[in-house]
Design an enzyme around this catalytic site. Structure first.
Site, PDB file in Angstrom:
ATOM      1  N   GLY A   1       0.772  -1.233   0.000  1.00 46.34           N
ATOM      2  CA  GLY A   1       0.000   0.000   0.000  1.00 46.34           C
ATOM      3  C   GLY A   1       0.806   1.286   0.000  1.00 46.34           C
ATOM      4  O   GLY A   1       0.337   2.325  -0.471  1.00 46.34           O
TER       5      GLY A   1
ATOM      6  N   ASP B   1       0.787   3.270   4.366  1.00 47.91           N
ATOM      7  CA  ASP B   1      -0.253   4.045   3.693  1.00 47.91           C
ATOM      8  C   ASP B   1      -1.266   4.593   4.686  1.00 47.91           C
ATOM      9  O   ASP B   1      -1.649   5.749   4.617  1.00 47.91           O
ATOM     10  CB  ASP B   1      -0.941   3.202   2.603  1.00 47.91           C
ATOM     11  CG  ASP B   1      -1.406   1.826   3.088  1.00 47.91           C
ATOM     12  OD1 ASP B   1      -1.192   1.484   4.276  1.00 47.91           O
ATOM     13  OD2 ASP B   1      -1.978   1.083   2.279  1.00 47.91           O
TER      14      ASP B   1
ATOM     15  N   ASP C   1      -4.786   2.289  10.775  1.00 46.36           N
ATOM     16  CA  ASP C   1      -6.184   1.926  11.027  1.00 46.36           C
ATOM     17  C   ASP C   1      -6.284   1.418  12.469  1.00 46.36           C
ATOM     18  O   ASP C   1      -6.397   2.216  13.393  1.00 46.36           O
ATOM     19  CB  ASP C   1      -6.609   0.899   9.974  1.00 46.36           C
ATOM     20  CG  ASP C   1      -8.072   0.533  10.074  1.00 46.36           C
ATOM     21  OD1 ASP C   1      -8.872   1.380  10.497  1.00 46.36           O
ATOM     22  OD2 ASP C   1      -8.447  -0.599   9.710  1.00 46.36           O
TER      23      ASP C   1
ATOM     24  N   VAL D   1     -11.082   3.260   2.180  1.00 49.46           N
ATOM     25  CA  VAL D   1     -10.598   4.105   1.086  1.00 49.46           C
ATOM     26  C   VAL D   1      -9.646   3.354   0.166  1.00 49.46           C
ATOM     27  O   VAL D   1      -8.997   2.392   0.584  1.00 49.46           O
ATOM     28  CB  VAL D   1      -9.905   5.388   1.628  1.00 49.46           C
ATOM     29  CG1 VAL D   1     -10.921   6.325   2.260  1.00 49.46           C
ATOM     30  CG2 VAL D   1      -8.807   5.044   2.640  1.00 49.46           C
TER      31      VAL D   1
ATOM     32  N   ARG E   1      -5.294   0.494  -6.804  1.00 50.63           N
ATOM     33  CA  ARG E   1      -4.063   1.121  -6.288  1.00 50.63           C
ATOM     34  C   ARG E   1      -3.569   2.238  -7.205  1.00 50.63           C
ATOM     35  O   ARG E   1      -2.858   3.131  -6.779  1.00 50.63           O
ATOM     36  CB  ARG E   1      -2.944   0.083  -6.164  1.00 50.63           C
ATOM     37  CG  ARG E   1      -3.194  -0.991  -5.133  1.00 50.63           C
ATOM     38  CD  ARG E   1      -1.902  -1.748  -4.882  1.00 50.63           C
ATOM     39  NE  ARG E   1      -2.108  -3.049  -4.264  1.00 50.63           N
ATOM     40  CZ  ARG E   1      -2.232  -3.257  -2.960  1.00 50.63           C
ATOM     41  NH1 ARG E   1      -2.196  -2.241  -2.122  1.00 50.63           N
ATOM     42  NH2 ARG E   1      -2.387  -4.467  -2.477  1.00 50.63           N
TER      43      ARG E   1
HETATM   44  P1  IMP Z   1      -3.803  -1.640  10.753  1.00 49.09           P
HETATM   45  O1  IMP Z   1      -2.805  -2.709  11.034  1.00 49.09           O
HETATM   46  O2  IMP Z   1      -5.193  -2.043  11.179  1.00 49.09           O
HETATM   47  O3  IMP Z   1      -3.446  -0.270  11.263  1.00 49.09           O
HETATM   48  O4  IMP Z   1      -4.000  -1.578   9.218  1.00 49.09           O
HETATM   49  C1  IMP Z   1      -3.097  -1.025   8.384  1.00 49.09           C
HETATM   50  C2  IMP Z   1      -3.177  -1.714   7.034  1.00 49.09           C
HETATM   51  O5  IMP Z   1      -4.505  -2.098   6.682  1.00 49.09           O
HETATM   52  C3  IMP Z   1      -2.735  -0.714   6.008  1.00 49.09           C
HETATM   53  O6  IMP Z   1      -1.382  -0.953   5.715  1.00 49.09           O
HETATM   54  C4  IMP Z   1      -3.622  -0.988   4.837  1.00 49.09           C
HETATM   55  O7  IMP Z   1      -2.966  -1.844   3.943  1.00 49.09           O
HETATM   56  C5  IMP Z   1      -4.832  -1.701   5.373  1.00 49.09           C
HETATM   57  N1  IMP Z   1      -6.006  -0.812   5.429  1.00 49.09           N
HETATM   58  C6  IMP Z   1      -6.601  -0.290   6.523  1.00 49.09           C
HETATM   59  N2  IMP Z   1      -7.640   0.488   6.215  1.00 49.09           N
HETATM   60  C7  IMP Z   1      -7.699   0.489   4.863  1.00 49.09           C
HETATM   61  C8  IMP Z   1      -8.570   1.153   3.908  1.00 49.09           C
HETATM   62  O8  IMP Z   1      -9.488   1.916   4.229  1.00 49.09           O
HETATM   63  N3  IMP Z   1      -8.305   0.909   2.604  1.00 49.09           N
HETATM   64  C9  IMP Z   1      -7.302   0.085   2.186  1.00 49.09           C
HETATM   65  N4  IMP Z   1      -6.473  -0.534   3.026  1.00 49.09           N
HETATM   66  C10 IMP Z   1      -6.675  -0.335   4.360  1.00 49.09           C
HETATM   67 MG    MG Z   2      -0.989  -2.219   3.659  1.00 50.64          MG
END
Ligand code: IMP
Ligand code: MG
Length: 178
Positions: free
Chosen positions: A42, A98, A101, A151, A163
């Site tokens: 990403g 990217d 979350d 998103v 992408r």
């Molecule tokens: P986390 O580990 O939950 O913080 O997620 C981070 C990863 O989840 C990012 O590197 C993204 O690849 C993916 N991700 C989280 N939210 C989104 C979104 O809204 N769109 C696309 N990828 C997301």
């Molecule tokens: Mg990612």
């Protein structure tokens, strides 16, 4: 693309914000050598645009991490493939992702890289989703805070598509989220 994607952040707005982030980063590192560790896939567009504005002695390293598999917008188990990483000992590291979350990916990577003996480890994200974080951590650099939508674009995918969009868009509901 079956349906048009609603633009959340335009190409021009992303460009200006990345200019600002690059200035902040250069100001903080003051000419010190830096290794940017980009979390694939990403962050690849963010990586390409940011590094071309960083006037610092720079190395780039890549690591693959993913928590989404196929047609889902709900995070699953985190998979990390770190065998592309070079020796990071005694280097200043800036981890790029990217989007922040839940915070699982970035906090895991920060811990793993700190354990490898880096001199310093900071984090930069293009986007941060409000109200989603379960692991408390503050990124050192953040492009934009966004509302809780799934998103796509500018490197971010849904089922490995979208992408290549030059802007950040909101995934149409009808794309089969969940
Ligand atoms: P986390 O580990 O939950 O913080 O997620 C981070 C990863 O989840 C990012 O590197 C993204 O690849 C993916 N991700 C989280 N939210 C989104 C979104 O809204 N769109 C696309 N990828 C997301
Ligand atoms: Mg990612």
């Amino acid at each position: 693309m079956k349906e048009s994607t609603e633009i959340l952040i335009s190409e021009q707005t992303i460009k200006s914000r990345i200019d600002e982030l690059a200035k902040e980063i250069m100001n903080d590192y003051r000419g010190n050598p830096l290794t940017v560790v980009a979390i694939l896939t990403g962050s690849l567009v963010f990586l390409a645009d940011l590094i071309r504005r960083l006037e610092l002695p720079l190395r780039i390293a890549l690591v693959q991490a993913s928590s989404y598999r196929g047609k889902t917008t709900v995070p699953g188990t985190l998979h990390v493939q770190a065998d592309l990483l070079p020796d990071l000992r005694d280097r200043h590291i800036l981890i790029l992702d990217d989007i922040l979350d839940t915070g699982r990916t970035l906090s895991h990577m920060k811990e793993e890289i700190s354990e490898q003996g880096a001199s310093s480890v900071r984090t930069a994200v293009l986007l941060r989703k409000k109200g989603r974080q379960v692991i408390p951590m503050e990124p050192d650099y953040c492009g934009f805070e966004i509302p809780d939508h799934f998103v796509v674009g500018y490197g971010l995918d849904y089922n490995d598509e979208y992408r290549n969009l030059p802007f950040i868009g909101i995934l149409p509901e009808s794309s089969g989220q969940g």
